[in-house]
Write a protein that holds these residues in place. Structure first.
Motif, PDB file in Angstrom:
ATOM      1  N   ARG A 122      24.703   4.454   4.991  1.00 41.69           N
ATOM      2  CA  ARG A 122      24.840   5.602   4.350  1.00 41.69           C
ATOM      3  C   ARG A 122      23.250   6.341   4.405  1.00 41.69           C
ATOM      4  O   ARG A 122      22.012   5.746   3.818  1.00 41.69           O
ATOM      5  N   SER A 161      27.535   9.324   6.219  1.00 39.69           N
ATOM      6  CA  SER A 161      27.981   7.782   6.170  1.00 39.69           C
ATOM      7  C   SER A 161      28.214   7.383   7.532  1.00 39.69           C
ATOM      8  O   SER A 161      29.224   8.339   8.112  1.00 39.69           O
ATOM      9  N   ASN A 213      28.485  10.611   1.544  1.00 39.06           N
ATOM     10  CA  ASN A 213      28.068   9.914   0.418  1.00 39.06           C
ATOM     11  C   ASN A 213      27.621  10.722  -0.587  1.00 39.06           C
ATOM     12  O   ASN A 213      26.687  11.659  -0.318  1.00 39.06           O
ATOM     13  N   ASP A 251      31.629   7.162  -1.923  1.00 39.25           N
ATOM     14  CA  ASP A 251      31.439   6.979  -0.382  1.00 39.25           C
ATOM     15  C   ASP A 251      32.857   7.510   0.317  1.00 39.25           C
ATOM     16  O   ASP A 251      33.972   6.583   0.007  1.00 39.25           O
TER      17      ASP A 251
END
Length: 246
Positions: A104, A133, A189, A215
């Motif tokens: 991330r 991500s 995210n 996420d």
């Protein structure tokens, strides 16, 4: 259960530290322009250690910091349970077909809510970050005995499929086996948190961060074929961090 525990820990620590926060605002605060921190993360979609967090921050205003972050996480399905093979004594996760390693990347802002005095008090920041991500999806290898009921002496490693009988599995495959067979899933995210810096040295940072992270990926990631799977992973987390500033 994990959500309840992390909320209780957060409230206890905050209640213990809150008087010092109020006192610290009346003291001469110390100034800094940048900091680098790294931490160990525990979250509701991870194991004992969910992963690692790295963050670089630089001051752009009196109470605002621009941040660049990286999180490296091992994301698990909540239904994953370690099981011991009766014949070998080795452990494996029955029904698990994939690993999900989440990278991330985050860009955000830290807003200083309470400053601290030299060698006392707590610095509290509101944290907001967002970014892309990369989900690294790798097959989960198991050690299989091909004989019916798993009573033979020959085993081989293979990616888990629902066709493999429970009694044939003798353990987990080798470390990082299947990593070069990974596929990439794109996602994004969003993180919102409170950051508590408890250190007493001016050039060092020690503390914890507690908050919520979302996420999300472009499609469902099947970690366990026999369980409910998802593309969006909402999680609460606690990160213990350490670092330096100048």
């Amino acid at each position: 259960m994990f959500v309840k525990q992390i909320v209780i820990y957060f409230l206890l620590v905050f209640c213990l530290c809150f008087p010092d926060v109020l006192v610290a605002q009346t003291q001469d605060s110390y100034d800094y322009n940048s900091e680098f921190t790294w931490g160990i993360n525990k979250n509701s979609y991870g194991g004992l250690i969910g992963g690692f967090v790295f963050k670089k921050a630089r001051k752009i205003d009196k109470k605002i910091f621009e941040t660049f972050g990286l999180e490296v996480m091992n994301v698990k399905n909540p239904h994953e349970v370690r099981t011991q093979a009766p014949s070998s004594g080795n452990y494996f996760i029955y029904g698990k077909a994939k690993y999900l390693y989440a990278l991330r990347f985050q860009y955000g802002r830290d807003l200083v809510l309470f400053t601290k005095g030299p060698q006392q008090g707590v610095e509290v920041k509101a944290v907001l970050a967002i970014g892309p991500s990369l989900g690294v999806v790798a097959p989960y290898y198991v050690q299989v005995d091909p004989t019916p009921g798993g009573q033979g002496y020959y085993t081989y490693n293979t990616p888990y499929t629902p066709d493999i009988q429970y009694g044939q599995i003798q353990g987990t495959g080798s470390l990082f086996e299947g990593l070069f067979e990974s596929k990439i899933q794109l996602g994004a995210n969003l993180k919102a948190a409170l950051n508590f810096e408890l250190g007493t040295a001016k050039n060092q940072v020690t503390g914890f961060e507690v908050g919520f992270l979302l996420d999300a990926y472009t499609k469902t990631i099947v970690l366990m074929p026999s369980a409910e799977n998802q593309a969006v992973f909402p999680t609460v987390f606690l990160t213990l961090f350490y670092g330096s500033r100048k």
